[in-house]
Design a protein around this motif. Structure first.
Motif, PDB file in Angstrom:
ATOM      1  N   CYS A   1      -1.409  -3.940  22.526  1.00 45.87           N
ATOM      2  CA  CYS A   1      -2.802  -3.412  22.519  1.00 45.87           C
ATOM      3  C   CYS A   1      -2.799  -2.829  20.833  1.00 45.87           C
ATOM      4  CB  CYS A   1      -3.278  -2.431  23.559  1.00 45.87           C
ATOM      5  SG  CYS A   1      -4.885  -2.209  23.562  1.00 45.87           S
ATOM      6  N   ALA A   2      -3.874  -2.883  20.262  1.00 44.37           N
ATOM      7  CA  ALA A   2      -3.943  -2.396  19.018  1.00 44.37           C
ATOM      8  C   ALA A   2      -4.526  -0.967  19.216  1.00 44.37           C
ATOM      9  CB  ALA A   2      -4.753  -3.319  18.361  1.00 44.37           C
ATOM     10  N   GLY A   3      -3.871  -0.007  18.445  1.00 44.50           N
ATOM     11  CA  GLY A   3      -4.265   1.281  18.565  1.00 44.50           C
ATOM     12  C   GLY A   3      -3.960   2.083  19.445  1.00 44.50           C
ATOM     13  N   ALA A   4      -4.078   3.436  19.432  1.00 40.95           N
ATOM     14  CA  ALA A   4      -3.505   4.462  20.506  1.00 40.95           C
ATOM     15  C   ALA A   4      -4.570   4.894  21.348  1.00 40.95           C
ATOM     16  CB  ALA A   4      -2.907   5.250  19.741  1.00 40.95           C
ATOM     17  N   LEU A   5      -4.561   5.106  22.483  1.00 36.02           N
ATOM     18  CA  LEU A   5      -5.460   5.703  23.354  1.00 36.02           C
ATOM     19  C   LEU A   5      -4.645   6.871  24.243  1.00 36.02           C
ATOM     20  CD1 LEU A   5      -8.190   5.541  24.683  1.00 36.02           C
ATOM     21  CD2 LEU A   5      -6.939   3.847  26.549  1.00 36.02           C
ATOM     22  N   ALA A   6      -5.369   8.211  23.911  1.00 35.94           N
ATOM     23  CA  ALA A   6      -4.892   9.417  24.284  1.00 35.94           C
ATOM     24  C   ALA A   6      -5.590   9.740  25.531  1.00 35.94           C
ATOM     25  CB  ALA A   6      -5.043  10.411  23.337  1.00 35.94           C
ATOM     26  N   PHE A   7      -4.985  10.418  26.486  1.00 30.13           N
ATOM     27  CA  PHE A   7      -5.399  10.891  27.626  1.00 30.13           C
ATOM     28  C   PHE A   7      -4.872  12.308  27.617  1.00 30.13           C
ATOM     29  CE2 PHE A   7      -6.959   7.380  30.446  1.00 30.13           C
ATOM     30  CZ  PHE A   7      -6.245   6.174  29.567  1.00 30.13           C
ATOM     31  N   SER A   8      -5.789  13.311  27.554  1.00 24.99           N
ATOM     32  CA  SER A   8      -5.452  14.621  27.869  1.00 24.99           C
ATOM     33  C   SER A   8      -5.321  15.073  28.992  1.00 24.99           C
ATOM     34  CB  SER A   8      -6.442  15.585  27.254  1.00 24.99           C
ATOM     35  OG  SER A   8      -6.091  16.079  25.983  1.00 24.99           O
ATOM     36  N   LEU A   9      -4.255  15.557  29.575  1.00 26.05           N
ATOM     37  CA  LEU A   9      -3.896  15.948  30.952  1.00 26.05           C
ATOM     38  C   LEU A   9      -4.295  17.599  31.040  1.00 26.05           C
ATOM     39  CD1 LEU A   9      -0.920  13.924  31.359  1.00 26.05           C
ATOM     40  CD2 LEU A   9      -3.167  13.076  31.643  1.00 26.05           C
ATOM     41  N   GLY A  10      -5.177  17.921  31.841  1.00 26.59           N
ATOM     42  CA  GLY A  10      -5.384  19.370  31.906  1.00 26.59           C
ATOM     43  C   GLY A  10      -4.399  20.273  32.607  1.00 26.59           C
ATOM     44  N   ALA A  11      -4.020  21.128  31.912  1.00 25.56           N
ATOM     45  CA  ALA A  11      -3.068  22.024  32.427  1.00 25.56           C
ATOM     46  C   ALA A  11      -3.062  22.397  33.809  1.00 25.56           C
ATOM     47  CB  ALA A  11      -3.258  23.215  31.530  1.00 25.56           C
ATOM     48  N   CYS A  12      -2.276  22.512  34.543  1.00 21.95           N
ATOM     49  CA  CYS A  12      -2.046  22.960  35.845  1.00 21.95           C
ATOM     50  C   CYS A  12      -1.811  24.448  36.212  1.00 21.95           C
ATOM     51  CB  CYS A  12      -1.259  22.086  36.733  1.00 21.95           C
ATOM     52  SG  CYS A  12      -1.476  20.484  36.510  1.00 21.95           S
TER      53      CYS A  12
ATOM     54  N   LYS B   1      -2.745   6.332  32.853  1.00 26.71           N
ATOM     55  CA  LYS B   1      -3.996   6.766  33.372  1.00 26.71           C
ATOM     56  C   LYS B   1      -3.905   7.310  34.857  1.00 26.71           C
ATOM     57  CE  LYS B   1      -7.816   4.246  35.722  1.00 26.71           C
ATOM     58  NZ  LYS B   1      -8.211   3.061  36.409  1.00 26.71           N
ATOM     59  N   VAL B   2      -3.095   6.963  35.624  1.00 26.16           N
ATOM     60  CA  VAL B   2      -2.817   7.550  36.901  1.00 26.16           C
ATOM     61  C   VAL B   2      -1.853   8.736  36.814  1.00 26.16           C
ATOM     62  CG1 VAL B   2      -1.763   7.234  39.165  1.00 26.16           C
ATOM     63  CG2 VAL B   2      -2.855   5.313  37.972  1.00 26.16           C
ATOM     64  N   LEU B   3      -1.253   8.881  35.848  1.00 27.17           N
ATOM     65  CA  LEU B   3      -0.552  10.317  35.638  1.00 27.17           C
ATOM     66  C   LEU B   3      -1.652  11.321  35.298  1.00 27.17           C
ATOM     67  CD1 LEU B   3       2.682   9.669  33.423  1.00 27.17           C
ATOM     68  CD2 LEU B   3       2.588  10.489  35.713  1.00 27.17           C
ATOM     69  N   SER B   4      -2.460  11.032  34.663  1.00 30.01           N
ATOM     70  CA  SER B   4      -3.577  11.905  34.356  1.00 30.01           C
ATOM     71  C   SER B   4      -4.672  12.182  35.398  1.00 30.01           C
ATOM     72  CB  SER B   4      -4.585  11.233  33.132  1.00 30.01           C
ATOM     73  OG  SER B   4      -5.760  11.931  32.963  1.00 30.01           O
ATOM     74  N   GLU B   5      -4.884  11.117  36.068  1.00 27.92           N
ATOM     75  CA  GLU B   5      -5.640  11.325  37.309  1.00 27.92           C
ATOM     76  C   GLU B   5      -5.381  12.245  38.446  1.00 27.92           C
ATOM     77  OE1 GLU B   5      -6.373   7.375  38.745  1.00 27.92           O
ATOM     78  OE2 GLU B   5      -8.075   6.959  37.267  1.00 27.92           O
ATOM     79  N   THR B   6      -3.708  12.233  38.819  1.00 30.48           N
ATOM     80  CA  THR B   6      -3.065  12.841  39.742  1.00 30.48           C
ATOM     81  C   THR B   6      -2.959  14.166  39.143  1.00 30.48           C
ATOM     82  OG1 THR B   6      -0.878  11.873  38.956  1.00 30.48           O
ATOM     83  CG2 THR B   6      -2.438  10.830  40.735  1.00 30.48           C
ATOM     84  N   LYS B   7      -2.883  14.624  37.859  1.00 28.64           N
ATOM     85  CA  LYS B   7      -2.295  15.755  37.329  1.00 28.64           C
ATOM     86  C   LYS B   7      -0.719  15.992  37.521  1.00 28.64           C
ATOM     87  CE  LYS B   7      -6.573  18.303  37.084  1.00 28.64           C
ATOM     88  NZ  LYS B   7      -7.720  17.077  37.449  1.00 28.64           N
ATOM     89  N   LEU B   8      -0.050  14.981  37.470  1.00 26.69           N
ATOM     90  CA  LEU B   8       1.389  15.055  37.568  1.00 26.69           C
ATOM     91  C   LEU B   8       2.208  15.524  36.364  1.00 26.69           C
ATOM     92  CD1 LEU B   8       1.943  11.898  39.682  1.00 26.69           C
ATOM     93  CD2 LEU B   8       2.408  14.043  40.447  1.00 26.69           C
ATOM     94  N   VAL B   9       1.325  15.264  35.083  1.00 26.58           N
ATOM     95  CA  VAL B   9       1.885  15.797  33.956  1.00 26.58           C
ATOM     96  C   VAL B   9       1.113  16.696  33.357  1.00 26.58           C
ATOM     97  CG1 VAL B   9       2.745  15.190  31.782  1.00 26.58           C
ATOM     98  CG2 VAL B   9       3.080  13.772  33.679  1.00 26.58           C
TER      99      VAL B   9
END
Length: 340
Positions: free
Chosen positions: A12-23, A64-72
């Motif tokens: 894929c071209a370019g980077a896509l960032a997902f900010s994972l909210g602090a737990c 995406k799923v690490l973000s949705e589940t707040k595992l990180v």
């Protein structure tokens, strides 16, 4: 046995960032956190390819799923590093990121194949990494046009035995790469000298299917997931898959090579890797986090949405499997005169 057991691919071209909210501390305890200091900074997951292919989709689904589940509890970014079917990135990773716990990457059988083949090979392979987990699996497919005279694998192999160079096999990767190995595997398993088969490479599976539909190829070797839409449209016929048993759901009618008497199994796995000298702390963190990921409803749904099949192996099992597969790939490459 010459089948490649339990083995996948790609871009894929370019980077896509997902900010994972602090737990909160309670949330961390239920996530992948080991209760220690890792991770303490932003993390990157590399897809060693361009846009839209298997590696890119795997990396983005993983994040995406690490973000949705707040595992990180640190920001995660997907980075694309195309070139040489993953070989360019591997050269960089194995030499510059040996201890970089904050940079992971996804891959599939090419991490083995590129290291073993003679032409355009990479001096680096999975042994220059820390295998963290296998996530999914796909399978190879031997495909012809819907109006082809070949109705099953045996009829195709009968003609191949009579005149191995008569038919044109095609795939979306270079000679010695994954589609080539899928293409020749049934004939090789049936006793045909694979060096006598004519294989034409195209720039990606889409171009290979176009060549097939345009009568520029008689047969293509590819992965099952890439031909699903063409099957639905009635444009192609799958003579065999390289699965050990029939697939489920809408693909349940596809015959395996094995059930037709040909021992030609090949699993196109996709997995996650860390640096060769990853710390014990980081390894244990990802071991727990990825296990929680694959057990989540969100991941199960994502795998289904992408048309993949789930197959999780933890780090130790994955590493053992890669060692076994390395021997099998070496056998095939030697058979076609393409091992280094």
């Amino acid at each position: 046995m010459f089948g490649l057991k339990k083995v996948s691919m790609i871009m894929c071209a370019g980077a896509l960032a997902f900010s994972l909210g602090a737990c909160s501390s309670g949330e961390k305890a239920s996530s992948g956190s080991t209760g220690t200091g890792y991770p303490s900074k932003a993390l990157t997951v590399v897809a060693p390819s361009g846009a839209g292919g298997g590696w890119d989709l795997t990396a983005r689904s993983f994040v995406k799923v690490l973000s949705e589940t707040k595992l990180v509890d640190q920001p995660l970014t997907v980075e694309n590093k195309p070139g040489g079917g993953g070989a360019v990135f591997m050269a960089e990773y194995a030499t510059q990121d040996v201890q970089n716990n904050e940079r992971l990457f996804v891959n599939s059988p090419p991490v083995i194949i590129n290291n073993l083949k003679k032409e355009g090979n990479s001096p680096y392979g999975y042994k220059n990494t820390t295998p963290l987990a296998q996530l999914t699996k796909d399978y190879g497919a031997i495909v012809v046009k819907e109006d082809s005279k070949y109705k099953d694998l045996q009829s195709l192999l009968e003609d191949v035995k009579k005149n191995p160079g008569k038919l044109t096999f095609a795939g979306g990767s270079a000679p010695g790469s994954m589609d080539h190995l899928i293409s020749i595997l049934p004939a090789y398993a049936d006793g045909v000298d694979p060096t006598k088969l004519r294989y034409v490479s195209y720039d990606g599976g889409g171009e290979a299917i176009t060549a097939l539909l345009g009568n520029n190829a008689d047969v293509i070797g590819t992965d099952v997931s890439s031909v699903k839409e063409f099957l639905k449209a009635g444009k192609v016929r799958v003579l065999a898959t390289t699965a050990s048993e029939r697939l489920q759901g809408e693909l349940k009618d596809l015959p395996t090579a094995k059930e037709q008497g040909i021992d030609a199994e090949f699993t196109i796995w996709r997995g996650v890797f860390g640096p060769e000298k990853m710390s014990d702390e980081a390894y244990k963190y990802w071991e727990k986090t990825i296990k929680n990921l694959v057990e989540s409803e969100e991941w199960i749904k994502e795998v289904e949405t992408q048309g993949w099949e789930m197959e999780y192996k933890n780090g130790e099992d994955f590493k053992a499997f890669l060692g076994e597969q390395e021997k099998q790939v070496q056998t095939l490459l030697k058979a076609v005169g393409m091992s280094k």
